[in-house]
Every structure is written in C-alpha cells, then in structure tokens.
Write a protein that holds these residues in place. Sequence first.
Motif, PDB file in Angstrom:
ATOM      1  N   LEU A  96       0.771  -1.116   0.051  1.00  0.00           N
ATOM      2  CA  LEU A  96       0.225   0.539   0.113  1.00  0.00           C
ATOM      3  C   LEU A  96       0.389   1.128  -0.072  1.00  0.00           C
ATOM      4  O   LEU A  96       0.733   2.068  -0.823  1.00  0.00           O
ATOM      5  N   GLN A  97       1.892   1.583   0.670  1.00  0.00           N
ATOM      6  CA  GLN A  97       3.287   2.678   0.963  1.00  0.00           C
ATOM      7  C   GLN A  97       3.354   2.660  -0.436  1.00  0.00           C
ATOM      8  O   GLN A  97       3.676   3.704  -1.344  1.00  0.00           O
ATOM      9  N   VAL A  98       3.771   1.126  -0.867  1.00  0.00           N
ATOM     10  CA  VAL A  98       4.607   1.806  -2.887  1.00  0.00           C
ATOM     11  C   VAL A  98       3.283   2.315  -3.149  1.00  0.00           C
ATOM     12  O   VAL A  98       3.667   3.055  -4.054  1.00  0.00           O
ATOM     13  N   LEU A  99       2.374   1.726  -3.393  1.00  0.00           N
ATOM     14  CA  LEU A  99       1.579   2.414  -4.380  1.00  0.00           C
ATOM     15  C   LEU A  99       0.583   4.026  -4.132  1.00  0.00           C
ATOM     16  O   LEU A  99       0.503   4.740  -5.039  1.00  0.00           O
ATOM     17  N   LEU A 100       1.024   4.375  -2.849  1.00  0.00           N
ATOM     18  CA  LEU A 100       0.236   6.065  -2.295  1.00  0.00           C
ATOM     19  C   LEU A 100       1.352   6.466  -2.955  1.00  0.00           C
ATOM     20  O   LEU A 100       1.561   7.213  -3.419  1.00  0.00           O
ATOM     21  N   GLY A 101       2.827   5.774  -2.685  1.00  0.00           N
ATOM     22  CA  GLY A 101       3.964   6.991  -3.149  1.00  0.00           C
ATOM     23  C   GLY A 101       4.190   6.929  -4.561  1.00  0.00           C
ATOM     24  O   GLY A 101       4.519   7.827  -5.254  1.00  0.00           O
ATOM     25  N   ALA A 185       6.336   0.944 -11.291  1.00  0.00           N
ATOM     26  CA  ALA A 185       5.993   0.763  -9.541  1.00  0.00           C
ATOM     27  C   ALA A 185       5.043   0.919  -9.261  1.00  0.00           C
ATOM     28  O   ALA A 185       4.839   0.503  -7.828  1.00  0.00           O
ATOM     29  N   PHE A 186       4.040   0.985 -10.007  1.00  0.00           N
ATOM     30  CA  PHE A 186       2.544   1.113  -9.417  1.00  0.00           C
ATOM     31  C   PHE A 186       1.652  -0.104  -9.654  1.00  0.00           C
ATOM     32  O   PHE A 186       1.734  -0.815  -7.833  1.00  0.00           O
ATOM     33  N   ILE A 187       2.458  -1.014 -10.612  1.00  0.00           N
ATOM     34  CA  ILE A 187       2.757  -2.348 -11.174  1.00  0.00           C
ATOM     35  C   ILE A 187       2.923  -3.330  -9.612  1.00  0.00           C
ATOM     36  O   ILE A 187       2.744  -4.209  -9.698  1.00  0.00           O
ATOM     37  N   VAL A 188       4.199  -2.436  -9.620  1.00  0.00           N
ATOM     38  CA  VAL A 188       5.642  -3.581  -8.536  1.00  0.00           C
ATOM     39  C   VAL A 188       4.695  -3.493  -7.317  1.00  0.00           C
ATOM     40  O   VAL A 188       4.242  -4.238  -6.763  1.00  0.00           O
ATOM     41  N   GLY A 189       3.201  -2.299  -6.426  1.00  0.00           N
ATOM     42  CA  GLY A 189       2.417  -2.566  -5.468  1.00  0.00           C
ATOM     43  C   GLY A 189       1.992  -3.558  -5.650  1.00  0.00           C
ATOM     44  O   GLY A 189       1.579  -3.707  -4.609  1.00  0.00           O
ATOM     45  N   LEU A 190       0.976  -3.585  -7.334  1.00  0.00           N
ATOM     46  CA  LEU A 190      -0.477  -4.338  -6.538  1.00  0.00           C
ATOM     47  C   LEU A 190       0.400  -5.963  -6.726  1.00  0.00           C
ATOM     48  O   LEU A 190      -0.568  -6.485  -6.450  1.00  0.00           O
ATOM     49  N   ILE A 191       1.756  -6.105  -7.455  1.00  0.00           N
ATOM     50  CA  ILE A 191       2.342  -7.652  -7.742  1.00  0.00           C
ATOM     51  C   ILE A 191       2.050  -7.844  -5.428  1.00  0.00           C
ATOM     52  O   ILE A 191       2.399  -8.772  -5.480  1.00  0.00           O
ATOM     53  N   LEU A 193       0.621  -6.903  -3.409  1.00  0.00           N
ATOM     54  CA  LEU A 193      -0.334  -6.884  -3.118  1.00  0.00           C
ATOM     55  C   LEU A 193      -1.084  -8.374  -3.290  1.00  0.00           C
ATOM     56  O   LEU A 193      -1.891  -8.725  -1.979  1.00  0.00           O
ATOM     57  N   LYS A 194      -0.891  -8.479  -3.889  1.00  0.00           N
ATOM     58  CA  LYS A 194      -1.902  -9.528  -4.307  1.00  0.00           C
ATOM     59  C   LYS A 194      -0.925 -11.068  -3.944  1.00  0.00           C
ATOM     60  O   LYS A 194      -1.502 -12.511  -2.891  1.00  0.00           O
ATOM     61  N   THR A 195       0.869 -10.362  -4.348  1.00  0.00           N
ATOM     62  CA  THR A 195       1.165 -11.727  -3.387  1.00  0.00           C
ATOM     63  C   THR A 195       1.033 -12.186  -2.111  1.00  0.00           C
ATOM     64  O   THR A 195       0.890 -13.551  -1.075  1.00  0.00           O
ATOM     65  N   ALA A 196       0.783 -11.306  -1.444  1.00  0.00           N
ATOM     66  CA  ALA A 196       0.779 -11.162  -0.054  1.00  0.00           C
ATOM     67  C   ALA A 196      -1.298 -11.466   0.187  1.00  0.00           C
ATOM     68  O   ALA A 196      -1.265 -12.292   1.106  1.00  0.00           O
ATOM     69  N   LEU A 197      -1.920 -11.045  -0.161  1.00  0.00           N
ATOM     70  CA  LEU A 197      -3.265 -11.756  -0.104  1.00  0.00           C
ATOM     71  C   LEU A 197      -3.258 -13.538  -0.846  1.00  0.00           C
ATOM     72  O   LEU A 197      -4.124 -14.419   0.047  1.00  0.00           O
ATOM     73  N   ASP A 198      -2.751 -13.821  -1.487  1.00  0.00           N
ATOM     74  CA  ASP A 198      -2.174 -15.045  -1.886  1.00  0.00           C
ATOM     75  C   ASP A 198      -1.917 -16.145  -0.688  1.00  0.00           C
ATOM     76  O   ASP A 198      -2.362 -16.786  -0.809  1.00  0.00           O
ATOM     77  N   ILE A 199      -0.110 -15.483  -0.162  1.00  0.00           N
ATOM     78  CA  ILE A 199      -0.054 -15.890   1.218  1.00  0.00           C
ATOM     79  C   ILE A 199      -1.346 -15.642   2.855  1.00  0.00           C
ATOM     80  O   ILE A 199      -0.939 -16.624   2.851  1.00  0.00           O
ATOM     81  N   PHE A 200      -2.005 -14.848   1.966  1.00  0.00           N
ATOM     82  CA  PHE A 200      -3.068 -15.349   3.359  1.00  0.00           C
ATOM     83  C   PHE A 200      -4.320 -16.039   3.579  1.00  0.00           C
ATOM     84  O   PHE A 200      -4.310 -16.377   3.845  1.00  0.00           O
ATOM     85  N   LYS A 201      -4.790 -15.841   2.054  1.00  0.00           N
ATOM     86  CA  LYS A 201      -5.671 -17.337   1.628  1.00  0.00           C
ATOM     87  C   LYS A 201      -4.933 -18.372   2.124  1.00  0.00           C
ATOM     88  O   LYS A 201      -5.687 -18.696   2.566  1.00  0.00           O
ATOM     89  N   GLU A 202      -3.583 -18.520   1.760  1.00  0.00           N
ATOM     90  CA  GLU A 202      -3.637 -19.825   1.628  1.00  0.00           C
ATOM     91  C   GLU A 202      -3.486 -20.004   2.772  1.00  0.00           C
ATOM     92  O   GLU A 202      -3.603 -21.789   3.483  1.00  0.00           O
ATOM     93  N   SER A 203      -2.395 -19.312   3.455  1.00  0.00           N
ATOM     94  CA  SER A 203      -2.451 -20.117   5.363  1.00  0.00           C
ATOM     95  C   SER A 203      -3.606 -19.706   6.272  1.00  0.00           C
ATOM     96  O   SER A 203      -4.275 -20.821   7.048  1.00  0.00           O
ATOM     97  N   VAL A 204      -5.005 -19.060   5.731  1.00  0.00           N
ATOM     98  CA  VAL A 204      -5.844 -19.175   5.919  1.00  0.00           C
ATOM     99  C   VAL A 204      -6.674 -20.595   6.285  1.00  0.00           C
ATOM    100  O   VAL A 204      -7.370 -20.682   7.265  1.00  0.00           O
ATOM    101  N   MET A 205      -6.321 -21.199   4.662  1.00  0.00           N
ATOM    102  CA  MET A 205      -6.929 -22.372   4.385  1.00  0.00           C
ATOM    103  C   MET A 205      -6.765 -23.323   5.268  1.00  0.00           C
ATOM    104  O   MET A 205      -7.008 -24.701   6.260  1.00  0.00           O
ATOM    105  N   THR A 206      -4.664 -23.307   5.432  1.00  0.00           N
ATOM    106  CA  THR A 206      -4.186 -24.459   6.191  1.00  0.00           C
ATOM    107  C   THR A 206      -4.713 -24.257   7.486  1.00  0.00           C
ATOM    108  O   THR A 206      -5.125 -25.319   8.179  1.00  0.00           O
TER     109      THR A 206
END
Length: 300
Positions: A96-101, A185-191, A193-206
């Motif tokens: 989120l910080q990268v996206l805001l910047g 830089a904006f695209i990197v910020g999205l990537i 966030l996407k990685t964070a979401l994938d890790i979050f979903k997999e962790s919660v599922m487990t």
Amino acid sequence: MELYTNLRRGEKGAWLSIGAYVFLSTLKLVFGFAGSSEALKADGLNNLTDIIASIAVLVGLRISQKPPDENHHYGHLRAETVASLLASFIMAVIGLQVLLGAGRNLFNPTEQTEPSLYTAGIAFFSALVMYGVYRYNLKLSRDINSSAVKAAAYDNRSDALVSIGAGIGILGAILGAPVIDILTAFIVGLIILKTALDIFKESVMTLTDAFNEDEVETLSVIIRKVPGVRKLSDFKGRHHGNVMFVDLTIEVDPLLNVTESHWITEEIERKVKKTKPNCVVLVHIEPDYSDYDDSAQEGD
C-alpha cells in the motif's frame, strides 16, 4: 526423523533468500534514490517484504522442528503457517505504501526526473541473481519435498519477473516517457499486494483445516482400489505444515480377523504414502453387513 532432517535442510534455502534479498534491496534502494528511479525503489521495497517473508519461513522451519509435547500432540508444524500469515500483513502494508507513493508521483509529474541508465542495469542484474536463487530453491524443494521451500522458490521467480519489469519501465522513462517508470512502480505495488493476498488465503485455508477437493478425489480412488476395502464411508484431511493428516473410515468383510484387517490398513498407508510421502494415515475399520442384510431379506 527424516521429516525433521528435511526441515533443517530447508533452512539453507531460507538463508540464501535472505542473503540475496538483503544485498539486492540495499543495492536497489541506494541506486534507486541516487538514480531517480521510482520503479527501482519500489522493487527494492518489494525485496524488503521478501526478507520478512523469508525470515518467517526460517522461523517457521526452526519452530516446526520442535517435537510434540503435552500441549502440541501433533507437533509444532503449523508454526510456519502462522509466521506466513503475519508476513502477509506486513507485505500488504508495504504494498500500500508503494501504491500511495506511486500515486503521488503520478499526479505530480513536474517533480520527476529522468532515471539514470545504470538503474536499468541494476534491475536486470537483480533479475539474474533472483533467477539463480529460484533454481536452487526449486531443486531443494524437490529434494526434501518441502512445500514451504517450493513457495519460496516461486516467490524468488516472481521477484525476478518484477525486476525485469522494473528494468523495462526504466528504459521506457529514459527514452522519453517518464510516466512509464511511475506506472511500473504502481504495478510493482499491485504485485506485492497480490502476493500478500495469496499467502494470506493459503495460510487461512491451512489454519482452518481446509482440504483440496482434488486431493480428496485422488486419494479416495487409491484407497477404494486396495484389496479388501468394500466401502470408503468417511474421509477427513488437514495439513500441519508440510505434513498431511488423513483420517479414514472404511468398511470391510465382517468375517475378517484382526490380522487381515490390519493388513488392509497397512496397504492403504503404503499406497497413500507412495503418492503423498509426508502423509500420516489413520484408518478406522467398520464391518460391512450389506451382503448379509441382502441375504436375510432374500431368506424372508
């Protein structure tokens, strides 16, 4: 004990990732600021999140090696999952910080300067380094059958792709389109966030004992083909780190003796472990009276 040996071997991959990310994030942030490249700075921040994720994997692997105790009868194998969940929150904040910047710089183009050519070279050099780390961790994950190290390897590969994208964005900015550097830089910020979401979903599922339906179907077919199994009446599965626990209820001929029934359970365990080596199989046996009920009805 082979499981704990593999966990210790997996630490090598985590340490390699940490070392590479520390070196590259420092390199990118220093020269990103010096060379006025928003994309390179964002990529450096991305590597900072990867340091956190790699440390989480390392801590999780270390705690997972602790043997079962009176409060953890199944061991501490889920420590890695908990650490990954915490890392996903940290990664999301930095994303989120990268996206805001990037957003601020996009709407203030007058403040932007053309990035230096050497920042593109650093980005492409970083991509080569991370690809090498990816190949090492991928081979290690296959050797020790570790899903955690395999996930780290795929994270290494995504970071190599991000660095390639950053390099392309920088070249575009140098060729007269500075907004490309900011958009990258904006695209990197999205990537991130996407990685964070994938890790979050997999962790919660487990952590909530979710189990993949395809794995259920695959193992069910294997179990039903074991000689002596008349019916698979119940199937439950859950993951503890790299270990899969499967609880089964099967129905067999009620006239089998204990030794014959036990042979069936051993055959199930052998066949399942051939497909899933890190699997603990618990089998409960019930008698199948369906044939006898049918005979009784025919007699009536």
